[in-house]
Write an enzyme that holds these catalytic residues in place. Structure first.
Site, PDB file in Angstrom:
ATOM      1  N   ASP A  16       0.851  -1.193   0.000  1.00 17.85           N
ATOM      2  CA  ASP A  16       0.000   0.000   0.000  1.00 17.85           C
ATOM      3  C   ASP A  16       0.888   1.245   0.000  1.00 17.85           C
ATOM      4  OD1 ASP A  16       0.938   0.350   2.626  1.00 17.85           O
ATOM      5  OD2 ASP A  16      -0.939  -0.319   3.539  1.00 17.85           O
ATOM      6  N   PRO A  59     -13.456 -24.392  -2.628  1.00 14.14           N
ATOM      7  CA  PRO A  59     -13.777 -23.048  -2.155  1.00 14.14           C
ATOM      8  C   PRO A  59     -13.599 -22.903  -0.644  1.00 14.14           C
ATOM      9  CG  PRO A  59     -15.769 -24.221  -2.785  1.00 14.14           C
ATOM     10  CD  PRO A  59     -14.619 -25.075  -3.183  1.00 14.14           C
TER      11      PRO A  59
END
Length: 139
Positions: A16, A59
């Site tokens: 970031d 998943p």
């Protein structure tokens, strides 16, 4: 149970504006670490084990993490992934991410073994005995 370690070099795009890894990217690292662990356990690439076992995927149904130390561009981290539980159609994984030999993140995930129905839907399926055996072994 089965364990595997992967190394990740932190890239500029993983970070970031403060220069530390943007936290969702850790979950991408963990997803890749799970695939690498299963590929090591099954002795084949993910695309091959998906076809070999005839599944639609694995998943995630639960995940979480405890962040202890940040990582930055250029760091090389190690992710130790281990199977911690085998259910009827699910399995749990613990990820321990180390930076400079010190624990930086503890994460967990639960995954479900799924197959595709004739109508295209997905549903859980029991873990095959072979998979259960392979994931129960020590690496």
């Amino acid at each position: 149970m089965f364990t595997n370690t992967t190394r990740v070099e932190i890239q500029f795009g993983d970070c970031d504006p403060a220069g530390i890894v943007y936290y969702p990217n850790y979950f991408r690292f963990f997803d890749n670490a799970t695939a690498a662990m299963l590929s090591a356990a099954f002795a084949m690439h993910k695309r091959n084990w998906l076809a070999h076992y005839g599944i639609a995927g694995i998943p995630m149904v639960d995940t979480g993490a405890r962040f202890i130390r940040p990582s930055s561009f250029g760091d090389v981290v190690e992710i130790r992934s281990e199977i911690t539980e085998l259910g009827r159609s699910s399995f749990a994984v613990k990820h321990s991410l180390y930076k400079d030999g010190e624990l930086a993140i503890e994460a967990h995930e639960k995954r479900v073994w799924v197959v595709r129905g004739e109508d295209g839907s997905i549903r859980s399926a029991p873990l095959p005995d072979e998979v259960r055996t392979l994931l129960s072994q020590s690496a």
